[in-house]
Design a protein around this motif. Structure first.
Motif, short mmCIF file in Angstrom:
data_model
loop_
_atom_site.label_atom_id
_atom_site.label_comp_id
_atom_site.label_asym_id
_atom_site.label_seq_id
_atom_site.Cartn_x
_atom_site.Cartn_y
_atom_site.Cartn_z
N VAL A 1 27.46 40.47 24.28
CA VAL A 1 26.30 39.86 24.76
C VAL A 1 25.81 40.75 25.85
O VAL A 1 24.73 40.98 25.80
N GLY B 1 29.16 35.23 33.82
CA GLY B 1 29.42 36.60 34.69
C GLY B 1 30.15 36.27 35.83
O GLY B 1 31.14 36.79 36.29
N VAL C 1 20.76 38.57 34.31
CA VAL C 1 20.48 37.25 33.94
C VAL C 1 19.27 36.79 35.00
O VAL C 1 18.38 36.15 34.77
N LEU C 2 19.66 37.13 36.18
CA LEU C 2 18.84 36.86 37.27
C LEU C 2 17.46 37.54 37.15
O LEU C 2 16.38 37.03 37.47
N LEU D 1 25.03 33.31 32.98
CA LEU D 1 25.17 33.65 34.39
C LEU D 1 26.57 33.06 34.76
O LEU D 1 27.38 33.85 35.49
N PHE E 1 26.24 41.22 34.51
CA PHE E 1 25.88 40.02 33.94
C PHE E 1 24.96 39.35 34.76
O PHE E 1 23.99 38.84 34.55
N VAL E 2 25.56 38.92 35.97
CA VAL E 2 24.54 37.87 37.11
C VAL E 2 23.34 38.71 37.44
O VAL E 2 22.29 38.05 37.22
N LEU F 1 33.68 36.16 35.00
CA LEU F 1 34.39 37.43 35.04
C LEU F 1 34.73 37.82 36.47
O LEU F 1 35.80 38.47 36.70
N ILE F 2 33.68 37.67 37.50
CA ILE F 2 33.78 38.11 38.78
C ILE F 2 35.34 37.50 39.40
O ILE F 2 36.04 38.26 39.93
N GLY G 1 31.05 41.40 35.52
CA GLY G 1 30.55 40.34 35.69
C GLY G 1 29.50 40.39 36.63
O GLY G 1 28.17 39.68 36.28
N ALA G 2 29.34 41.39 37.41
CA ALA G 2 28.04 41.39 38.50
C ALA G 2 26.98 41.94 37.73
O ALA G 2 25.80 41.47 38.01
#
Lengths: 305, 299
Positions: A238, B112, A285-286, B109, A281-282, B115-116, A278-279
């Protein structure tokens, strides 16, 4: 602009084994195919599957088994893995398209978890250790896949075939209907299209090609493991698609390139890679929902008008 | 199989089921309000357990009081508070920006964020898990239920969770506060006209849903070992529970959670290899018969 990308893709693809470490280049192609297959579903049909690891990893196990234990030709192994993913895709798809949106995502995720448990428990999968030491062998008895260049070009050919199938699918009346469903499902339905059937077919094509990618992975790395079927793999694909730009032809290729390179370069930082992913990803998305290729396309379009 | 053995497995199943119920209840509250599937729910459950562990083993030395250990009862209050506030910050500064877009972005979101959180804790703690040493003395030992000897702590966890779940149900379904909440979901504009700050209400409710997850985490800490990945696989089972129950009702989340815990417990007794997957198979059957889930409204 697409023309430039095609030339770059072909040129870099053909020259890659002379420029970078061949295994790295193959890994990239393999995940790029996975992401492109996934994008057919998310980017062009608007369906977020969170269970694509089942097709990718499941096919890797089947291919590994066919080649290692049944000692068949690598090509037959890849086809068997692909076929497995196709059948699995038909089953998952038929169940999941009964619900929409986030429900669809959760159902695919939960179904994929069944495959994960099977991979953990079934006798032929090697449990925690996975399926190791899959021989590369000779494709069709002719091409020695132990030769780095030979296997690279085989993988490149597989990628190009998969990529062209996706290209043809998108640029066909069928692909237009998929886009119509993504944009406005009730309208597509009222135009008389059997929306469920189109979604199902798109799901099956996507699952099948994800399986091809997984099958190829099993031959490149000579193992299939629980990582391949774990839900985190579904999340990674994804991310690749989102980062590159969903709904663009070349976005997933670029996204896979970035994620794979990052994982390779940052491997020594352990779990911080996960934090970084993860970061990203954030952030994506933002503020970066179009992805690289999507933003680039928008900039170029803005300049030309 | 004797009746006693079946009753024993029922109890064990129930002690898993209460965790499913608390987590799917939190998810249902958040989903009902924000239309977001909180993928970070498992990670926040894990965070709850870690707040308890850190409070007991590390907080004292960090602050220079080597003999300070945050006890279980304190953790039971502090962890939901800390994690709940953390959740409210997530809602206020990140999730809120996405309500205008497809609901899928909320899911991505929170994925994510999961994961963090997992990654950060994996860097500092053992992935295979650490024992939580602060089970209170009152709850140690076993109790005779007539048909079996059952760990006192597990019995406490079952009763405590069921009380919390039904108290939550009561507040949402039977009080004025709950009706304002539900009205805010139905028609935010109208409720705002009555002078109620809906965005703040959303933030607080998100915090509450997350606090429920953290509370479950603290309760789980003395039973299961505390590990950065403890929420990761659990959350997918809870998603299956949610699909089976249907996201429609608060009561549905509680009942399905408890029920599926029981089913899993009984499967563990009858055919252990299927215990991990039985919920997913039930999900497939339910999807075939009733795609909206057992308690869900048909769309």
């Amino acid at each position: 602009m697409n023309g430039v990308f095609w030339v770059l893709l072909l040129g870099f693809g053909l020259a890659a084994p002379y420029l970078v470490y061949p295994v790295f280049a193959m890994k990239l192609l393999c995940f790029a195919l996975f992401a492109c297959a996934f994008n057919l579903l998310l980017g062009y049909t608007g369906l977020l599957s969170f269970g694509h690891a089942a097709f990718f990893g499941g096919a890797a196990y089947i291919t590994g088994h066919v080649i290692k234990v049944m000692q068949l030709d690598p090509l037959i192994g890849i086809l068997a893995g692909t076929l497995f993913a196709m059948v699995l895709g038909a089953i998952f798809g038929a169940l999941a398209i009964r619900r929409q949106g986030i429900y669809f995502a959760m159902i695919t995720l939960a179904l994929a978890q069944i495959i994960f448990f099977l991979a953990l428990k079934l006798p032929f999968t090697g449990g925690e250790n996975g399926l190791q030491g899959i021989p590369r062998g000779h494709m069709l008895g002719l091409i020695d896949l132990n030769d780095p260049l030979a296997i690279y070009y085989v993988v490149f050919a597989i990628f190009m075939i998969g990529f062209l199938i996706i290209y043809r699918t998108i640029h066909s009346p069928f692909g237009q209907i998929l886009t119509a469903i993504r944009e406005n499902e009730p309208r597509a339905r009222s135009l008389g299209y059997n929306v469920e059937r189109f979604k199902l077919i798109a799901f099956i094509i996507s699952a099948t090609l994800a399986g091809t990618a997984g099958a190829t992975k099993a031959i490149i790395f000579q193992f299939a493991s629980l990582t391949d079927v774990h839900w985190q793999m579904s999340g990674e694909v994804v991310l690749m698609t989102l980062l590159g730009g969903m709904g663009t032809l070349f976005g997933p290729v670029a996204g896979a390139g970035v994620v794979i390179t990052m994982q390779d370069e940052l491997a020594s930082f352990g779990s911080w890679v996960q934090v970084a992913i993860g970061a990203i990803f954030v952030v994506c998305v933002l503020i970066f929902r179009r992805g690289f290729v999507g933003e680039l396309a928008r900039l170029l379009k803005a300049k030309s008008t | 199989m004797s009746l006693n053995a079946i009753l024993a497995q029922t109890m064990l199943g129930l002690s898993t089921g209460v965790f499913y119920a608390m987590l799917s209840l939190g998810l249902a509250i958040i989903f009902g309000l924000l239309n977001v599937i909180n993928f970070a729910h498992g990670a926040l459950y894990m965070l709850g357990a870690f707040v308890a562990l850190i409070g007991y083993s590390y907080l004292g030395p960090w602050l220079g009081f080597d003999d300070y250990h945050m006890g279980f009862w304190t953790a039971l209050i502090v962890a939901p508070l800390v994690v709940g506030i953390f959740g409210m910050l997530i809602e206020r500064f990140l999730l809120r920006r996405l309500y205008a877009f497809d609901h899928i972005y909320g899911l991505l979101l929170t994925f994510g964020i999961a994961l963090i959180l997992q990654g950060i804790l994996s860097n500092y703690f053992n992935i295979s898990g650490t024992a939580y040493p602060a089970q209170p003395d009152v709850l140690s030992g076993i109790v005779n239920l007539g048909f079996m000897y059952f760990p006192k702590y597990r019995l406490f966890a079952i009763v405590f969770s069921i009380v919390v779940c039904f108290a939550t149900w009561f507040v949402i379904e039977r009080t004025t506060l709950g009706s304002v909440l539900r009205a805010g979901v139905e028609n935010p504009k109208l409720v705002e006209a009555f002078g109620i700050n809906v965005p703040r209400m959303v933030t607080l409710t998100f915090g509450f849903g997350v606090a429920l997850a953290a509370l479950a985490g603290v309760l789980a800490a003395p039973i299961y070992s505390v590990s950065p990945l403890m929420g990761a696989d659990l959350i997918i089972t809870v998603f299956a529970v949610v699909v089976i129950g249907g996201m429609g009702s608060i009561l549905g989340a509680i009942v399905t959670g408890l029920g599926l815990g029981l089913v899993q417990g009984l499967t563990q007794a009858l055919y252990p290899p299927a215990a991990n997957t039985v919920i997913f198979f039930i999900m497939v059957v339910v999807l075939l018969i009733r795609p909206a889930g057992l308690f869900g409204k048909e769309v």
